[in-house]
Design a protein around this motif. Structure first.
Motif, PDB file in Angstrom:
ATOM      1  N   ARG A  15      -3.012  -0.249  -7.738  1.00 15.24           N
ATOM      2  CA  ARG A  15      -4.274  -0.655  -7.133  1.00 15.24           C
ATOM      3  C   ARG A  15      -5.432  -0.192  -8.013  1.00 15.24           C
ATOM      4  O   ARG A  15      -5.412   0.881  -8.601  1.00 15.24           O
ATOM      5  CB  ARG A  15      -4.410  -0.027  -5.745  1.00 15.24           C
ATOM      6  CG  ARG A  15      -5.683  -0.421  -5.020  1.00 15.24           C
ATOM      7  CD  ARG A  15      -5.954   0.453  -3.803  1.00 15.24           C
ATOM      8  NE  ARG A  15      -5.010   0.198  -2.736  1.00 15.24           N
ATOM      9  CZ  ARG A  15      -4.141   1.101  -2.299  1.00 15.24           C
ATOM     10  NH1 ARG A  15      -4.079   2.303  -2.857  1.00 15.24           N
ATOM     11  NH2 ARG A  15      -3.318   0.823  -1.305  1.00 15.24           N
ATOM     12  N   GLU A  40      -0.198   8.749  -6.189  1.00 15.08           N
ATOM     13  CA  GLU A  40      -0.745   9.846  -6.987  1.00 15.08           C
ATOM     14  C   GLU A  40       0.315  10.888  -7.342  1.00 15.08           C
ATOM     15  O   GLU A  40       0.319  11.431  -8.449  1.00 15.08           O
ATOM     16  CB  GLU A  40      -1.897  10.509  -6.238  1.00 15.08           C
ATOM     17  CG  GLU A  40      -2.704  11.473  -7.103  1.00 15.08           C
ATOM     18  CD  GLU A  40      -3.230  10.831  -8.367  1.00 15.08           C
ATOM     19  OE1 GLU A  40      -3.113  11.437  -9.443  1.00 15.08           O
ATOM     20  OE2 GLU A  40      -3.747   9.691  -8.284  1.00 15.08           O
ATOM     21  N   SER A  41       1.220  11.181  -6.404  1.00 13.37           N
ATOM     22  CA  SER A  41       2.235  12.192  -6.694  1.00 13.37           C
ATOM     23  C   SER A  41       3.192  11.734  -7.787  1.00 13.37           C
ATOM     24  O   SER A  41       3.794  12.554  -8.483  1.00 13.37           O
ATOM     25  CB  SER A  41       3.026  12.534  -5.425  1.00 13.37           C
ATOM     26  OG  SER A  41       3.669  11.382  -4.908  1.00 13.37           O
ATOM     27  N   ASP A  89       0.849  -1.186   0.000  1.00 13.55           N
ATOM     28  CA  ASP A  89       0.000   0.000   0.000  1.00 13.55           C
ATOM     29  C   ASP A  89       0.887   1.239   0.000  1.00 13.55           C
ATOM     30  O   ASP A  89       1.870   1.311   0.759  1.00 13.55           O
ATOM     31  CB  ASP A  89      -0.913   0.020   1.232  1.00 13.55           C
ATOM     32  CG  ASP A  89      -1.978  -1.060   1.185  1.00 13.55           C
ATOM     33  OD1 ASP A  89      -2.329  -1.471   0.069  1.00 13.55           O
ATOM     34  OD2 ASP A  89      -2.437  -1.493   2.256  1.00 13.55           O
ATOM     35  N   ALA A  90       0.558   2.191  -0.854  1.00 15.12           N
ATOM     36  CA  ALA A  90       1.270   3.467  -0.917  1.00 15.12           C
ATOM     37  C   ALA A  90       0.448   4.414  -1.773  1.00 15.12           C
ATOM     38  O   ALA A  90      -0.295   3.978  -2.665  1.00 15.12           O
ATOM     39  CB  ALA A  90       2.664   3.289  -1.507  1.00 15.12           C
ATOM     40  N   ASP A  91       0.573   5.689  -1.501  1.00 17.08           N
ATOM     41  CA  ASP A  91      -0.108   6.709  -2.297  1.00 17.08           C
ATOM     42  C   ASP A  91       0.762   7.029  -3.503  1.00 17.08           C
ATOM     43  O   ASP A  91       1.795   7.684  -3.379  1.00 17.08           O
ATOM     44  CB  ASP A  91      -0.340   7.957  -1.455  1.00 17.08           C
ATOM     45  CG  ASP A  91      -1.142   9.018  -2.213  1.00 17.08           C
ATOM     46  OD1 ASP A  91      -1.488   8.783  -3.385  1.00 17.08           O
ATOM     47  OD2 ASP A  91      -1.395  10.085  -1.632  1.00 17.08           O
ATOM     48  N   HIS A 138      -4.411  -4.143  -3.513  1.00 14.63           N
ATOM     49  CA  HIS A 138      -3.145  -3.488  -3.195  1.00 14.63           C
ATOM     50  C   HIS A 138      -2.348  -3.274  -4.485  1.00 14.63           C
ATOM     51  O   HIS A 138      -2.615  -3.905  -5.509  1.00 14.63           O
ATOM     52  CB  HIS A 138      -2.324  -4.348  -2.223  1.00 14.63           C
ATOM     53  CG  HIS A 138      -3.077  -4.791  -1.008  1.00 14.63           C
ATOM     54  ND1 HIS A 138      -3.383  -3.942   0.035  1.00 14.63           N
ATOM     55  CD2 HIS A 138      -3.607  -5.997  -0.679  1.00 14.63           C
ATOM     56  CE1 HIS A 138      -4.057  -4.608   0.958  1.00 14.63           C
ATOM     57  NE2 HIS A 138      -4.216  -5.864   0.552  1.00 14.63           N
ATOM     58  N   ASN A 139      -1.362  -2.387  -4.426  1.00 20.70           N
ATOM     59  CA  ASN A 139      -0.423  -2.279  -5.532  1.00 20.70           C
ATOM     60  C   ASN A 139       0.395  -3.563  -5.596  1.00 20.70           C
ATOM     61  O   ASN A 139       0.690  -4.179  -4.568  1.00 20.70           O
ATOM     62  CB  ASN A 139       0.518  -1.084  -5.326  1.00 20.70           C
ATOM     63  CG  ASN A 139      -0.236   0.224  -5.188  1.00 20.70           C
ATOM     64  OD1 ASN A 139      -0.986   0.611  -6.076  1.00 20.70           O
ATOM     65  ND2 ASN A 139      -0.059   0.910  -4.059  1.00 20.70           N
TER      66      ASN A 139
END
Length: 423
Positions: free
Chosen positions: A212, A189-190, A185-187, A218-219
């Protein structure tokens, strides 16, 4: 599932405690989707997966990358099939197969293994013992302590013991190194900056990243076998994977939570024989393929379908035992050709395969397969395929798809998966 579809009484003894918790197989070929269609689960697979093949090739997710068009929908565009290649991760797919198998009457026992397998004149016997790692988790019923069956299908994987216990060798070559498969799991978007892709392919690293999505919790990061990570121990996989993932994403300080991590190894091997008496090898027990193009799992599914109807025909008395020998004579040449094709495209490294990703069309192999038949013309065991867009109609080839009007949309839907037309 295919055996139960034929009306046979089927018991599955599975050493794992449940269905897969890791994606593993992702690409479902058009041929596999045809087989799923014939057993009534095509729509369930579609609902669990995704029809988005926006793939980019680049060094990192945050950097610039080139979007490529994968010709995976050519089966429908060229009117080769009533269905299409699709994407459905194995952890989403297996519960569907499990449910359909149970609906058709198969009994599945998780967390146990078959031991003391013995062949007799008219049967195979095996003791059923609980696996030490999982005692019956996911198994709704207690398995019998001993099974007596007419035939046994050995699908115990590349490291299984049944093939070697039968004295069946294999030929091929190893693929050195270890691979990584990590759910995290990680964001992102950036790094993505509003761009939408299904996967990033990084040829230089031999890495893939699947973001994801509605079809993935999950990714998913996958690293194809590399010799520089051979020393990673199972306990250190999660820790060692984080800097590799950050490098692929292109953000050195990204906050990452590892949900599941595993190492794996592969090779390019094919069993010298697929049959020993009443025992048959299927899937990785029969052939081990690198994951370049997703052929391994789809080849194993085609094996299972080919063998299932033949076992049913023999068990019901419609055919003699000699029919079962055609499982090997039909499927092994296809596997030999497929593995050569995969390894040739990979060349000296996975990066070469990835750099040709946008030129890859699996349909000639998956839909154009051709089996040796005495009454056919021009069969070449070194080239056991034909152009599915120009079907020959020769014995041993796949029945062509012809679009139909009305509720039945394809000639393939007219084929009875459980029998043959009779006068």
């Amino acid at each position: 599932m295919f055996l139960a579809q034929q009306g046979l009484r089927v018991w599955v003894v599975e050493r794992h405690p449940s269905t897969s918790s890791h994606p593993k197989l992702r690409g479902v070929s058009a041929r596999t989707m045809e087989l799923y269609r014939s057993v009534g689960i095509e729509e369930a697979i579609r609902a669990a997966g995704e029809n988005h093949f926006g793939v980019a090739i680049g060094a990192s997710l945050a950097g610039d990358y080139e979007r490529v068009h994968l010709p995976l929908a050519l089966a429908r565009r060229n009117r080769l099939s009533p269905t299409t290649h699709y994407a459905c991760d194995q952890d989403r797919m297996e519960p569907i197969l499990l449910q359909r198998s149970a609906e058709l009457g198969a009994q599945l026992f998780y967390g146990c293994t078959a031991a003391n397998i013995e062949q007799h004149e008219s049967a195979v016997t095996a003791d059923v013992v609980w696996s030490s790692s999982a005692v019956g988790t996911g198994t709704p019923a207690t398995p019998p302590s001993r099974i007596t069956a007419r035939y046994l299908v050995a699908a115990d994987g590349a490291r299984g013991t049944i093939r070697t216990s039968l004295g069946i060798g294999r030929h091929g070559r190893p693929v050195p190194g270890k691979g990584l498969s990590v759910l995290f799991d990680a964001d992102l978007e950036s790094a993505m900056r509003g761009r939408r892709i299904s996967a990033l392919v990084a040829p230089a690293q031999g890495a893939l990243l699947f973001a994801r999505s509605d079809a993935r919790d999950h990714n998913w990061f996958a690293l194809t076998p590399r010799t520089d990570i051979d020393t990673i121990t199972p306990d250190a996989v999660a820790t060692e994977a984080i800097p590799i993932i950050r490098s692929l994403i292109g953000l050195d300080d990204l906050d990452i939570t590892i949900r599941s991590a595993m190492t794996w190894s592969t090779g390019a091997f094919i069993a010298n024989r697929y049959r020993d008496g009443r025992i048959f090898l299927v899937g990785d027990a029969a052939h081990l393929m690198p994951p370049y193009g997703g052929f391994g799992g789809n080849t194993g599914i085609a094996d299972a379908h080919n063998l299932a109807w033949k076992l049913a025909a023999v068990c019901t008395g419609e055919a003699g035992d000699a029919l079962l020998d055609t499982y090997e004579s039909e499927r092994q040449p296809i596997t030999e050709f497929t593995l050569k094709h995969v390894m040739r495209r990979a060349g000296d490294g996975i990066d070469q395969f990835f750099r040709q990703f946008d030129q890859f069309d699996p349909n000639p192999i998956t839909l154009g397969f051709r089996y040796p038949m005495a009454t056919a013309e021009g069969f070449d065991p070194e080239l056991p395929i034909e152009d599915p867009a120009r079907p020959s109609g020769q014995p041993g080839t796949r029945a062509p798809h012809i679009p139909l009007k009305g509720a039945t949309s394809s000639t393939l839907d007219l084929v009875d998966p459980c029998g043959f037309p009779r006068p």
